[in-house]
Design a protein around this motif. Structure first.
Motif: not given
Length: 438
Positions: A1-14
């Motif tokens: 949960m903490v790491a999800s603040r900065t982890a890269a999200l794939p463009p398709a997920v965005i």
């Protein structure tokens, strides 16, 4: 949960997240003018509270907890919000209002809002996967209500919480996880709006803000001796919480509704309208209608008092009119219309065990017997709006515009839609919230 603040999200997920966020905005704003929405607004206005966050489609401001409650009830005031077919969760109607409330309160960026929603979908749906969705429902619990608090807990990344704070927020949220399948008997959709959405959004934001204020809690609510999974499931699968985490995103899996009706009706309407269109049928050409639904769907939509949930009523309207509009789905008078009743009298809905297909859990088969003796059949496994048959960005925009323009005007609605498609570039969620005030 903490790491999800900065982890890269794939463009398709965005992109998938923006589709669900916009779709939920459509549900929220249109739902604000429906009976459950009006009741929710009246309730939170009576509560008052520090004016931290706006309630959409109004000028009223209140605490983040109260605003999340109201906005989430708006989001499920109707059968407009998205649905995850495997878990049976309705993740958007609690994840998005909770993230919007925390994002406005703490002046988060648009990209941070996207990340919170993506996390919320994973938390809520993965909780159900760990518990076993069928096991939850077999225990008279609501999969939708059980997951909604965790969906809202994605908003925790919009508060300054480290790992310990996240653990405590999980614990406060877990103490509030609830939901009974008794919502099926709600004829006004008001408690249902609370059960599916308002309760979870309130619980999740309350958990986050309690820890944000300095409250401490239990460190290991998911794996301690008396943990949440053991409490709610006879055969929990803790690995389901983390299998594929960060690579397999539940926000890409939910189905956006084409028709503003209860989800088990989507495939049936698709099948009926496909047969009608392809064979140039009219209602007086059809002798009888047989609708086959998954066995767990018949009890939900087979005889509901709500027109937008009642399957035999909706397929009758679809055959008569060649479409089911938002107004048609909510017109109680249509349930007594002689033409609709005549079709409904020759409509049968039956459970079909073969449709309990994990790969296509909300399919339907419609069989029409015509007056000339012909029998026509269509099996819809994946109606439009599912990941296998997705709506385009333009189609989602058109759906939302149709829902919200009557509430906020076409020009303002178009500005909100355009801003949502550029959400990852928005410096402050408060800009977005301002567009939703009416």
């Amino acid at each position: 949960m903490v790491a999800s603040r900065t982890a890269a999200l794939p463009p398709a997920v965005i992109e998938a997240a923006k589709h669900r966020i916009l779709d939920t905005f459509g549900a929220m704003i249109s739902g604000a003018r429906m009976k459950p929405g009006l009741a929710a607004l009246k309730y939170v206005q009576a509560l008052g509270g520090k004016p931290e966050v706006g309630v959409v489609a109004s000028q009223f401001r209140t605490t983040a907890v109260n605003a999340a409650l109201a906005n989430a009830m708006f989001a499920h005031a109707d059968e407009t919000d998205d649905f995850e077919p495997v878990t049976k969760a309705h993740p958007g109607c609690s994840a998005v209002p909770a993230a919007l409330a925390m994002g406005e309160k703490n002046n988060a960026s648009g990209m941070a809002l996207i990340r919170a929603v993506v996390l919320g979908y994973d938390l809520g749906c993965r909780l159900l996967m760990a518990l076993g969705p069928d096991s939850v429902r077999a225990g008279h619990r609501s999969a939708e209500g059980t997951s909604s608090t965790y969906c809202a807990l994605g908003s925790a990344i919009l508060a300054p919480l480290g790992e310990t704070g996240m653990r405590h927020a999980l614990s406060y949220a877990s103490q509030q996880v609830s939901g009974l399948w008794s919502w099926i008997d709600d004829e006004d959709h008001i408690e249902k709006a609370f059960d599916f959405a308002g309760m979870g959004a309130r619980n999740g934001v309350m958990a986050v803000t309690m820890v944000e204020s300095g409250m401490t809690g239990v460190h290991d609510v998911l794996d301690g001796t008396h943990n949440l999974l053991k409490a709610l499931s006879a055969k929990p699968d803790p690995a389901a919480l983390t299998t594929g985490l960060g690579k397999d995103f539940f926000v890409t899996r939910s189905a956006i509704k084409t028709y503003t009706v209860g989800y088990p009706n989507q495939s049936a309407l698709d099948a009926l309208l496909t047969l009608r269109r392809e064979n140039k049928l009219t209602a007086d050409m059809v002798k009888s209608i047989l609708v086959r639904l998954p066995t767990d769907a018949v009890g939900i939509v087979g005889t509901s008092a709500m027109p937008d949930v009642n399957n035999p009523h909706l397929v009758s309207v679809a055959l008569l009119k060649g479409a089911v509009s938002f107004d048609d789905a909510h017109d109680v008078a249509l349930m007594k219309n002689p033409q609709v009743l005549a079709i409904r009298a020759r409509t049968t809905v039956v459970p079909d065990e073969s449709l309990m297909d994990p790969a296509a859990p909300r399919g339907a088969i419609v069989e029409l017997t015509l007056n000339d003796g012909r029998v026509l059949k269509h099996h819809t496994r994946f109606p439009s709006g599912t990941p296998e048959n997705p709506l385009s960005a333009d189609e989602v925009s058109a759906k939302v515009l149709d829902l919200i323009a009557p509430v906020m005007g076409k020009a303002r609605a178009q500005r909100l839609i355009a801003a949502t498609w550029q959400l990852e570039k928005m410096p402050s969620v408060r800009q977005l919230a301002a567009l939703m005030r009416v």
